[in-house]
Design a protein around this motif. Structure first.
Motif, PDB file in Angstrom:
ATOM      1  N   ALA A  50       0.833  -1.208  -0.158  1.00 19.90           N
ATOM      2  CA  ALA A  50       0.018   0.000   0.056  1.00 19.90           C
ATOM      3  C   ALA A  50       0.782   1.276  -0.068  1.00 19.90           C
ATOM      4  N   PRO A  51       0.647   2.344  -0.899  1.00 22.56           N
ATOM      5  CA  PRO A  51       1.221   3.376  -0.843  1.00 22.56           C
ATOM      6  C   PRO A  51       1.603   3.951   0.505  1.00 22.56           C
ATOM      7  N   VAL A  52       0.504   4.072   1.406  1.00 22.69           N
ATOM      8  CA  VAL A  52       0.963   4.856   2.682  1.00 22.69           C
ATOM      9  C   VAL A  52       1.979   4.051   3.493  1.00 22.69           C
ATOM     10  N   ILE A  53       1.779   2.625   3.572  1.00 27.84           N
ATOM     11  CA  ILE A  53       3.020   1.868   4.212  1.00 27.84           C
ATOM     12  C   ILE A  53       4.118   2.064   3.467  1.00 27.84           C
ATOM     13  N   GLN A  54       4.382   2.136   2.331  1.00 29.72           N
ATOM     14  CA  GLN A  54       5.477   2.339   1.628  1.00 29.72           C
ATOM     15  C   GLN A  54       6.169   3.651   1.946  1.00 29.72           C
ATOM     16  N   SER A  55       5.212   4.683   2.079  1.00 29.37           N
ATOM     17  CA  SER A  55       5.542   6.156   2.487  1.00 29.37           C
ATOM     18  C   SER A  55       6.049   6.407   4.031  1.00 29.37           C
ATOM     19  N   TRP A  56       5.344   5.375   4.838  1.00 35.83           N
ATOM     20  CA  TRP A  56       5.839   5.442   6.380  1.00 35.83           C
ATOM     21  C   TRP A  56       7.102   4.694   6.342  1.00 35.83           C
ATOM     22  N   THR A  57       7.336   3.464   5.585  1.00 34.67           N
ATOM     23  CA  THR A  57       8.656   2.951   5.695  1.00 34.67           C
ATOM     24  C   THR A  57       9.507   3.652   5.219  1.00 34.67           C
ATOM     25  N   THR A  58       9.580   4.298   4.155  1.00 29.08           N
ATOM     26  CA  THR A  58      10.720   5.462   3.372  1.00 29.08           C
ATOM     27  C   THR A  58      11.070   6.410   4.460  1.00 29.08           C
TER      28      THR A  58
END
Length: 336
Positions: A50-58
């Protein structure tokens, strides 16, 4: 009588065996966890994509990876100061009068090539060595904002606005001195918990150095993780369109970028490039971003609370934020 005693012993052994059989061991927990992950790998893969999880991880990885080397640098410098530098050195290096020691300590922050994560443990070591808290706090605020690496990065990020370098230097140094004098005037000893470290009496220099490093890494590292997680969460949920609407108001834009600096928790070596990318905002608003960030953000708030006490952080952080915004607006109006 002896038969009854023997039966009692057998019952006790039977109960012990049953408890041993029911005991949950670490390998069992690991096996169950692996089976759970394998069973749910499809939903987990979709959730992680999910984009929000990828953004959070980044954001989390970026904040943590940027801060960790400078945290280690600060811990090493703190340990060296604590173990190898005699207390008399600081008594000779700084003026005896606290009012004069504050600006000297503020200017001394220019010689430490590190970020705000490095300045917290070093300031703690200075206090342990008998430096007045006002001077140590001035050093804490100035070191991550006016050192050569940060100023060079600012010049590279703003090649068409070299005045940003001078404005950042002046505003950050004024903030450090003002907060030092403010603490000297209004600060109370019961608000500040002196940074403690296990005693190194009887240990060799090498053992004392390793003990100091290990203590500070374990103590501050966990709070760095908490701050990075909070910054990543806020970054992932704030709508990008808010920034464009906020840039249209000169006053709101300064406040928005000041708050954004707190939430993003970017190390001072990298924040100039982020500020330069926010081209829709005025130079004064971006100056506020550069002045506020190295002095108070989420990870710094957590680290200051861990090092100096929660009562100190809850008073020092709001005062620093307010004064940083006011000085940024003042210096920006004059120099930019």
């Amino acid at each position: 009588m002896s038969t009854t005693g023997t039966e009692t012993v057998r019952v006790d052994h039977r109960d012990a065996d049953e408890q041993q059989g029911r005991r949950i061991t670490s390998p069992l927990v690991l096996t169950m966890l692996l089976l759970l992950v394998l069973t749910a790998q499809g939903p987990l893969r979709r959730a992680l994509a999910a984009p929000v999880i990828q953004s959070w991880t980044t954001v989390f990885v970026a904040v943590f990876v940027q801060a960790l080397p400078f945290l280690v640098l600060g811990v090493l410098l703190s340990a060296v100061i604590a173990v190898f530098v005699p207390p008399a050195f600081f008594a000779r290096a700084l003026p005896r009068r606290p009012a004069l020691a504050v600006p000297v300590a503020g200017v001394a922050g220019a010689v430490l090539p590190g970020c705000e994560c490095a300045s917290v443990p070093v300031a703690g070591a200075l206090m342990r060595r008998g430096i007045t808290p006002a001077a140590a706090l001035a050093f804490l605020l100035s070191a991550p904002a006016i050192n050569p690496i940060v100023l060079t990065a600012t010049a590279v990020a703003f090649p068409r606005n070299p005045e940003m370098v001078l404005a950042r230097f002046v505003a950050s140094l004024l903030l450090a001195c003002a907060m030092g004098w403010l603490w000297q005037r209004l600060g109370r000893t019961d608000w500040l918990r002196p940074p403690a470290r296990p005693s190194s009496d009887g240990l060799s220099k090498g053992a004392a150095l390793w003990g100091a490093v290990r203590h500070d890494v374990m103590h501050a590292g966990g709070f760095l993780v908490v701050g990075a997680m909070a910054a990543a969460t806020l970054k992932a949920v704030v709508p990008a369109g808010w920034l464009q609407r906020a840039a249209d108001s000169p006053v709101v834009s300064v406040l928005v970028l000041a708050v954004l600096a707190v939430l993003l928790s970017i190390c001072s070596e990298a924040d100039a490039f982020v500020a330069a990318s926010l081209s829709q905002f005025s130079l004064t608003a971006r100056l506020a971003f550069l002045v506020v960030g190295p002095t108070i953000d989420l990870k710094l708030l957590a680290m200051q609370a861990a090092t100096f006490g929660r009562g100190f952080a809850l008073r020092f952080a709001p005062a620093t934020f307010t004064l940083a915004v006011l000085l940024s607006a003042l210096v920006g109006a004059v120099a930019l």
